[in-house]
Motif scaffolding. Structure first.
Motif, PDB file in Angstrom:
ATOM      1  N   MET A 187       0.829  -1.203   0.000  1.00 12.19           N
ATOM      2  CA  MET A 187       0.000   0.000   0.000  1.00 12.19           C
ATOM      3  C   MET A 187       0.866   1.256   0.000  1.00 12.19           C
ATOM      4  O   MET A 187       0.647   2.185  -0.798  1.00 12.19           O
ATOM      5  CB  MET A 187      -0.921  -0.012   1.219  1.00 12.19           C
ATOM      6  N   ILE A 188       1.858   1.292   0.882  1.00 16.57           N
ATOM      7  CA  ILE A 188       2.708   2.480   0.985  1.00 16.57           C
ATOM      8  C   ILE A 188       3.548   2.665  -0.274  1.00 16.57           C
ATOM      9  O   ILE A 188       3.697   3.778  -0.789  1.00 16.57           O
ATOM     10  CB  ILE A 188       3.629   2.378   2.224  1.00 16.57           C
TER      11      ILE A 188
ATOM     12  N   LYS B  22       1.337   7.426   1.487  1.00 16.38           N
ATOM     13  CA  LYS B  22       0.667   7.504   2.781  1.00 16.38           C
ATOM     14  C   LYS B  22      -0.612   8.337   2.739  1.00 16.38           C
ATOM     15  O   LYS B  22      -1.434   8.255   3.644  1.00 16.38           O
ATOM     16  CB  LYS B  22       1.628   8.090   3.822  1.00 16.38           C
ATOM     17  N   ASP B  23      -0.757   9.158   1.720  1.00 11.83           N
ATOM     18  CA  ASP B  23      -1.945  10.005   1.610  1.00 11.83           C
ATOM     19  C   ASP B  23      -3.018   9.260   0.814  1.00 11.83           C
ATOM     20  O   ASP B  23      -3.214   9.495  -0.380  1.00 11.83           O
ATOM     21  CB  ASP B  23      -1.584  11.327   0.936  1.00 11.83           C
ATOM     22  N   VAL B  24      -3.708   8.347   1.482  1.00 12.67           N
ATOM     23  CA  VAL B  24      -4.713   7.499   0.839  1.00 12.67           C
ATOM     24  C   VAL B  24      -6.080   7.753   1.469  1.00 12.67           C
ATOM     25  O   VAL B  24      -6.206   7.828   2.695  1.00 12.67           O
ATOM     26  CB  VAL B  24      -4.348   6.003   0.967  1.00 12.67           C
ATOM     27  N   LYS B  25      -7.071   7.862   0.628  1.00 17.11           N
ATOM     28  CA  LYS B  25      -8.445   8.076   1.097  1.00 17.11           C
ATOM     29  C   LYS B  25      -9.232   6.773   0.952  1.00 17.11           C
ATOM     30  O   LYS B  25      -9.185   6.118  -0.090  1.00 17.11           O
ATOM     31  CB  LYS B  25      -9.117   9.177   0.270  1.00 17.11           C
TER      32      LYS B  25
ATOM     33  N   ASN C 108      -5.526   7.534  -4.112  1.00 15.37           N
ATOM     34  CA  ASN C 108      -4.729   8.733  -3.878  1.00 15.37           C
ATOM     35  C   ASN C 108      -5.117   9.740  -4.960  1.00 15.37           C
ATOM     36  O   ASN C 108      -6.220   9.649  -5.506  1.00 15.37           O
ATOM     37  CB  ASN C 108      -3.224   8.415  -3.876  1.00 15.37           C
ATOM     38  N   ASP C 109      -4.271  10.651  -5.300  1.00 16.65           N
ATOM     39  CA  ASP C 109      -4.653  11.666  -6.283  1.00 16.65           C
ATOM     40  C   ASP C 109      -4.473  11.196  -7.727  1.00 16.65           C
ATOM     41  O   ASP C 109      -4.780  11.939  -8.663  1.00 16.65           O
ATOM     42  CB  ASP C 109      -3.846  12.947  -6.060  1.00 16.65           C
ATOM     43  N   LYS C 110      -4.027   9.922  -7.929  1.00 18.46           N
ATOM     44  CA  LYS C 110      -3.776   9.452  -9.284  1.00 18.46           C
ATOM     45  C   LYS C 110      -4.467   8.125  -9.617  1.00 18.46           C
ATOM     46  O   LYS C 110      -4.885   7.914 -10.751  1.00 18.46           O
ATOM     47  CB  LYS C 110      -2.268   9.304  -9.525  1.00 18.46           C
TER      48      LYS C 110
END
Length: 262
Positions: free
Chosen positions: A79-80, A85-88, A117-119
């Motif tokens: 996951m990391i 680390k910025d996962v929703k 994440n953002d992508k």
């Protein structure tokens, strides 16, 4: 006989209501447990994650705890490394199983989460034991699929508002008119909204001819699984044309009467 059927019917309703309420409260508990588990995974708290498993369950009694620890640590690492680390995390659905049909575990509930994440995005599938309310299995799916653009969804969402506005406008025209059996015209406005166009951010457009949509418009906002539906308001178009035609005829008749009087 009627009394017996009535009692059976009432008991059936009571059973459905009771199970629905139980499923609702169980889902709340499972969502809370899932969020706790996922936060632990993101923070590398493997032992805390292990404590959320139903290790006393018959299906997990033979499981080696070290193997479980290694699997959860691999989950954390993947996951990391792949999503940062910025996962929703977003809850998607919960589905209860009473029997072992379709290879499902009896007396269990499947809980699905989306992570992004953002992508890009992926999924986590949980299986909960309904007796202990603990986790039986966790299956991450690192799809690494790119997040779809939501721009087209919002454009269609806003433009589609014109359909119910037009339906309501024609509804008001009928209300103010001298037409008889107005209730039939109202039903036509509500029902005759087809064919429909659906838009999904993930899948794009879908056209369906016989798919009636209330007032010609609908949407659901569910992260990247959102969708919007717009339909051709053929009922409203017909009565708009009909009322405009009647209005012109009335205006013409009034004009003709004025000429005769003059």
């Amino acid at each position: 006989m009627k009394f017996y059927l009535k009692n059976v019917f009432l008991l059936l309703i009571l059973f459905l209501i009771t199970n629905s309420c139980q499923f609702y409260y169980d889902t709340i508990e499972y969502k809370k447990s899932s969020v706790e588990f996922l936060n632990n995974i993101m923070d590398g708290k493997i032992n805390e994650s292990v404590n959320l498993f139903a290790l006393e369950h018959e299906g997990l009694k033979q499981m080696d705890k070290n193997t479980l620890n290694e699997g959860l640590y691999q989950f954390h690492t993947d996951m990391i490394s792949q999503y940062g680390k910025d996962v929703k995390f977003t809850f998607l659905e919960a589905r209860k199983h009473f029997s072992n049909n379709n290879n499902s575990i009896p007396n269990s509930t499947n809980v699905n989460y989306l992570f992004e994440n953002d992508k890009k995005f992926g999924f986590v599938k949980f299986i909960y034991d309904d007796n202990s309310k603990k986790i039986l299995n966790v299956e991450p799916e690192f799809s690494n699929k790119p997040l779809p653009s939501m721009i087209m969804f919002y454009i269609i969402l806003l433009v589609g508002l014109l359909i119910p506005i037009f339906n309501i406008y024609v509804f008001n025209m009928i209300r103010k008119s001298q037409l008889k059996r107005k209730w039939l015209k109202y039903i036509v406005l509500i029902i005759l909204n087809f064919p429909t166009i659906k838009y999904f951010p993930l899948e794009g457009f879908d056209f369906q001819f016989f798919n009636f949509q209330f007032l010609g418009y609908g949407f659901s906002y569910y992260s990247i699984f959102s969708n919007v539906v717009i339909a051709l308001p053929i009922g409203a178009i017909y009565w708009f044309w009909k009322l405009k035609k009647l209005q012109k005829e009335q205006e013409y008749n009034q004009f003709a009467e004025q000429l005769i009087e003059d």
